[in-house]
Each structure stands twice: as C-alpha cells, then as structure tokens.
Design a protein around this motif. Sequence first.
Motif, short mmCIF file in Angstrom:
data_model
loop_
_atom_site.label_atom_id
_atom_site.label_comp_id
_atom_site.label_asym_id
_atom_site.label_seq_id
_atom_site.Cartn_x
_atom_site.Cartn_y
_atom_site.Cartn_z
N GLY A 122 0.82 -1.21 0.00
CA GLY A 122 0.00 0.00 0.00
C GLY A 122 0.85 1.25 0.00
O GLY A 122 0.61 2.19 -0.77
N PHE A 123 1.87 1.28 0.82
CA PHE A 123 2.79 2.42 0.90
C PHE A 123 3.59 2.58 -0.38
O PHE A 123 3.68 3.67 -0.94
CB PHE A 123 3.72 2.23 2.10
CG PHE A 123 4.81 3.27 2.22
CD1 PHE A 123 4.51 4.54 2.68
CD2 PHE A 123 6.12 2.96 1.89
CE1 PHE A 123 5.52 5.51 2.80
CE2 PHE A 123 7.12 3.91 2.01
CZ PHE A 123 6.82 5.19 2.46
N LEU A 124 4.18 1.49 -0.86
CA LEU A 124 5.03 1.56 -2.04
C LEU A 124 4.24 1.89 -3.31
O LEU A 124 4.78 2.47 -4.25
CB LEU A 124 5.80 0.26 -2.22
CG LEU A 124 6.91 0.04 -1.19
CD1 LEU A 124 7.39 -1.41 -1.21
CD2 LEU A 124 8.06 1.01 -1.42
N GLY A 125 2.96 1.55 -3.34
CA GLY A 125 2.14 1.86 -4.50
C GLY A 125 1.60 3.28 -4.53
O GLY A 125 1.07 3.72 -5.54
N GLU A 126 1.76 4.00 -3.41
CA GLU A 126 1.21 5.35 -3.35
C GLU A 126 1.95 6.33 -4.26
O GLU A 126 3.06 6.08 -4.71
CB GLU A 126 1.20 5.86 -1.91
CG GLU A 126 0.11 5.19 -1.10
CD GLU A 126 -0.22 5.91 0.16
OE1 GLU A 126 -1.42 6.22 0.34
OE2 GLU A 126 0.69 6.18 0.97
N THR A 148 -0.98 12.97 6.51
CA THR A 148 -2.34 12.44 6.41
C THR A 148 -2.79 11.90 7.77
O THR A 148 -3.93 12.11 8.18
CB THR A 148 -2.44 11.35 5.34
OG1 THR A 148 -2.07 11.91 4.08
CG2 THR A 148 -3.85 10.78 5.25
N LYS A 149 -1.88 11.24 8.47
CA LYS A 149 -2.23 10.72 9.80
C LYS A 149 -2.61 11.86 10.74
O LYS A 149 -3.59 11.77 11.47
CB LYS A 149 -1.10 9.90 10.39
CG LYS A 149 -1.51 9.30 11.72
CD LYS A 149 -0.47 8.42 12.31
CE LYS A 149 -1.02 7.85 13.61
NZ LYS A 149 0.00 7.43 14.50
N ALA A 183 -6.88 6.63 13.90
CA ALA A 183 -6.35 7.23 12.68
C ALA A 183 -5.57 6.20 11.86
O ALA A 183 -5.68 6.16 10.63
CB ALA A 183 -5.47 8.43 12.99
N HIS A 184 -4.81 5.34 12.53
CA HIS A 184 -4.04 4.32 11.80
C HIS A 184 -4.96 3.33 11.09
O HIS A 184 -4.66 2.88 9.99
CB HIS A 184 -3.03 3.61 12.71
CG HIS A 184 -3.63 2.71 13.73
ND1 HIS A 184 -4.25 3.17 14.88
CD2 HIS A 184 -3.70 1.36 13.79
CE1 HIS A 184 -4.68 2.15 15.59
NE2 HIS A 184 -4.36 1.03 14.95
N LEU A 185 -6.11 3.01 11.67
CA LEU A 185 -7.07 2.13 11.02
C LEU A 185 -7.70 2.84 9.81
O LEU A 185 -7.88 2.22 8.76
CB LEU A 185 -8.16 1.69 12.00
CG LEU A 185 -9.24 0.77 11.44
CD1 LEU A 185 -8.64 -0.54 10.91
CD2 LEU A 185 -10.30 0.48 12.49
N ALA A 186 -7.98 4.13 9.94
CA ALA A 186 -8.53 4.89 8.82
C ALA A 186 -7.53 4.93 7.66
O ALA A 186 -7.92 4.78 6.49
CB ALA A 186 -8.90 6.30 9.26
N GLN A 187 -6.25 5.12 7.97
CA GLN A 187 -5.22 5.10 6.92
C GLN A 187 -5.19 3.74 6.23
O GLN A 187 -5.13 3.65 5.01
CB GLN A 187 -3.84 5.38 7.53
CG GLN A 187 -3.59 6.79 7.90
CD GLN A 187 -2.20 6.95 8.47
OE1 GLN A 187 -1.93 6.50 9.58
NE2 GLN A 187 -1.33 7.57 7.71
N GLN A 215 -0.53 -1.50 17.83
CA GLN A 215 -0.18 -0.10 18.04
C GLN A 215 0.18 0.49 16.67
O GLN A 215 0.76 -0.20 15.83
CB GLN A 215 1.02 0.02 18.98
CG GLN A 215 0.75 -0.52 20.37
CD GLN A 215 -0.36 0.26 21.07
OE1 GLN A 215 -0.38 1.48 21.03
NE2 GLN A 215 -1.28 -0.45 21.69
N ALA A 216 -0.13 1.72 16.45
CA ALA A 216 0.16 2.37 15.16
C ALA A 216 1.64 2.25 14.82
O ALA A 216 2.01 2.02 13.67
CB ALA A 216 -0.26 3.82 15.20
#
Length: 168
Positions: free
Chosen positions: A17-21, A37-38, A49-53, A96-97
């Motif tokens: 997810g991170f690398l594809g952004e 964004t966080k 917030a970490h779950l929303a991300q 934990q985030a």
Amino acid sequence: MENQLIAKLAQLRYLVGFLGEKTQHNWWSSNFLTPSTKKMLEFTFPRTAHLAQYEAVSAAAARIHDDSIGVGKSFHLFRLPEYLEKALVDKIQSAQAEDFESLLVSKDKALAELSEIIGSASLTGEGPISLGQVKASQWEQSIAQMASAYFQAFNNGTKSFPYFQSDV
C-alpha cells in the motif's frame, strides 16, 4: 489462519500500500500512509487514525487491482475472503500504530522489509499474475510469492497484480 500469517498479510498489505502510493511508485494516486495524512485524520479519528489510513489505502489499492484483474471468481491482497478481511481489521485494531509505521519511514526501508518477506520465493511478471487456488497449508508460501511479484515490479518500474482463483 494462524495469527503469525495474519500479521504477515497485514505487513505485506501495508508495505505494498505504501510503495504503491503516489509519492513512491504511483500505482494509485493517494498518499494515505504519510505522517501528514495521519495528523489530519487524528482530528476526526483520534484513537483510530491508523485504522482509517489502513482502510483508505486498502480501498485505493483494491480499486486498481480490481480494474486490472477484474472482479469475480478471484481475490488478491487488497480484496481477500471475508474471514481474512475481518482478521486483518482485528489485527490492525489491536496493534499499536507504531507497529506498522516503522515499516514505512522511506521507500528503501519499505523495499527492504518487503524483500524480507520473500524468503526463497520467486515470482515475476507484469500485469495480472494468477497464483491458482490457495489451500490453507500454502498461505505462507503464497504470501512470499505475492511479495516477490510486487518487489520485482517495484524494482523494474512495472506493475504486477498477483491474484488467486476462487471456486466460490
């Protein structure tokens, strides 16, 4: 599925997810996993917030995967069977985030973490790549194969979308 494999799937989903952004390899035009964004999401979702991300980047990646693979009798890293999706959300909620944020400090760090998941697996290709059907006993190897396909694509400047066929 055992907790260790759920954790590895969650890690793989975060890394891809991170690398594809947009700011990394631009497979999808979002930047949901950035610190800014966080901070923005913490105003609306102070405890989650970490779950929303996680949910946002998963939705962005799922859309691109679905456009490439199609929707039907298949599933992929960002659209798994319901019992796995629930287990992943439970894992993210209980973590934990910082458990996942430490993976995403830079593109190079994320690629190094992705290469750790690969082990001895090797899968290359461009576009949709069928991994066939996966049995419960094959998840560890399947996760490594997906990681290999994504790692090779990120390093080669191509796009790869590994998926599984389903009889459902």
